[in-house]
Design an enzyme around this catalytic site. Structure first.
Site: not given
Ligand SMILES: [Zn+2]
Length: 189
Positions: A75-78, A116, A144, A146
């Site tokens: 996941c590119e956010h976390h 995703q 996920h 996250c």
């Molecule tokens: Zn994430």
């Protein structure tokens, strides 16, 4: 990939959280993480469309589906794992693709910082562009980390996304058929 730079960054994280990066158990951690990032981000150095260059002329004109393709992404956010399965189908227009190439296509787009929704779209669009089938579908089901190990902590929740292209978008009967193969009565597991 700049492994020494990742190692330095991981060492900095360890210091920032108040750990001693030189203690026995952590001494090799920056190197291990750098190598695991190289593996988990390997898709960044692959042109996924290369897998679509070898196609076979074939008169088969029914749906081709590769179901339950396992993948790992990040996941590119976390920068936490996304783990799941992709189901990829297409309706050929005189050309088919080796099945392993579909699985490689999934990996190439998965092994990079991702969300995703984009992963799902990229797989379907690459198939449409590279193989020019009458239609393509990609359904992705994934957990996920996250969402399960931090934040809202909803263990067991699955995200499902779909990208539906070509005839599967315009013709409801074709769409029903392919979704039944992926999800419905035609599904064995
Ligand atoms: Zn994430």
């Amino acid at each position: 990939m700049d492994l020494p730079r990742i190692e330095r960054a991981v060492r900095d994280i360890l210091i920032a959280i108040g750990e001693d990066p030189d203690r026995e158990g952590l001494r090799k951690t920056p190197n291990r993480i750098a190598r695991s990032y190289a593996e988990r981000m390997a898709g960044l150095r692959i042109d996924p469309r290369a897998y679509l260059r070898t196609v076979f002329k074939e008169g088969y004109n029914q749906v081709v589906l590769l179901r339950n393709i396992p993948f790992h992404s990040m996941c590119e956010h976390h920068l936490l794992p996304i783990t799941g399965h992709a189901h990829v189908a297409y309706l050929p227009d005189g050309k088919v693709l080796g099945l392993s190439k579909i699985a490689r296509l999934v990996d190439a787009y998965a092994l990079r910082p991702q969300i995703q929704e984009r992963l799902t779209d990229q797989i379907a669009d690459a198939l449409m562009d590279g193989l020019q089938p009458l239609g393509a579908v990609c359904v992705v089901e994934a957990a996920h980390d996250c969402m399960t190990i931090r934040g809202i902590k909803k263990t067991g929740s699955m995200m499902v996304t779909s990208a539906i292209r070509g005839i599967f978008q315009t013709d409801p009967a074709s769409r029903s058929e392919v979704l039944a193969l992926i999800y419905g009565t035609a599904r064995l597991t």
